[in-house]
Design an enzyme around this catalytic site. Sequence first.
Site, PDB file in Angstrom:
ATOM      1  N   CYS A  62       0.786  -1.233   0.000  1.00  0.00           N
ATOM      2  CA  CYS A  62       0.000   0.000   0.000  1.00  0.00           C
ATOM      3  C   CYS A  62       0.821   1.287   0.000  1.00  0.00           C
ATOM      4  CB  CYS A  62      -0.954   0.012   1.195  1.00  0.00           C
ATOM      5  SG  CYS A  62      -0.138   0.235   2.788  1.00  0.00           S
ATOM      6  N   CYS A 111      -2.656  -1.768   5.629  1.00  0.00           N
ATOM      7  CA  CYS A 111      -3.340  -2.719   4.740  1.00  0.00           C
ATOM      8  C   CYS A 111      -3.336  -4.157   5.258  1.00  0.00           C
ATOM      9  CB  CYS A 111      -2.734  -2.681   3.336  1.00  0.00           C
ATOM     10  SG  CYS A 111      -1.080  -3.373   3.200  1.00  0.00           S
ATOM     11  N   CYS A 133      12.493  -8.578  11.910  1.00  0.00           N
ATOM     12  CA  CYS A 133      13.017  -9.403  10.832  1.00  0.00           C
ATOM     13  C   CYS A 133      11.984  -9.356   9.706  1.00  0.00           C
ATOM     14  CB  CYS A 133      13.232 -10.816  11.364  1.00  0.00           C
ATOM     15  SG  CYS A 133      13.957 -11.947  10.186  1.00  0.00           S
TER      16      CYS A 133
END
Length: 146
Positions: A62, A111, A133
């Site tokens: 997004c 999103c 990570c």
Amino acid sequence: MSAHTTPETSGTRYPVTKTDAEWRAQLDPQEYQVLRQAGTERPFTGEYEDTTTEGVYACRGCGAELFTSTEKFASHCGWPSFYDPKQSDAVELLEDDSLGMRRTEVRCASCGSHLGHVFEGEGYPTPTDQRYCINSISLTLRPAQA
């Protein structure tokens, strides 16, 4: 053990919403598998793992700004690592009991795209003692202006 939820099955409402067909049209199959189905790219294969370019890392789904190069560090774990998001509300943290262990999943708060996992107490010399990570394929680097 609870099943791993995808953004579409989590029940959470996100500011950016698209149909499954729209996500599939926007993302290539590997991007879709990681961002929308909580997959993981293979270690040491992502384009941003060793990148030292200054800039902002945005969600590939997004475009929301998630991390900056200032918080990126070399963890040598196989994926880009950050010790903190750009803004505390840029990411959503969810308990993840998949793979028979308890982890904390990191999603884009805009999103719901899967980004990776965050780990604590590993002893890295960072201000937060955290390692976000993150899959390179979940991100797009916007280099800082020269």
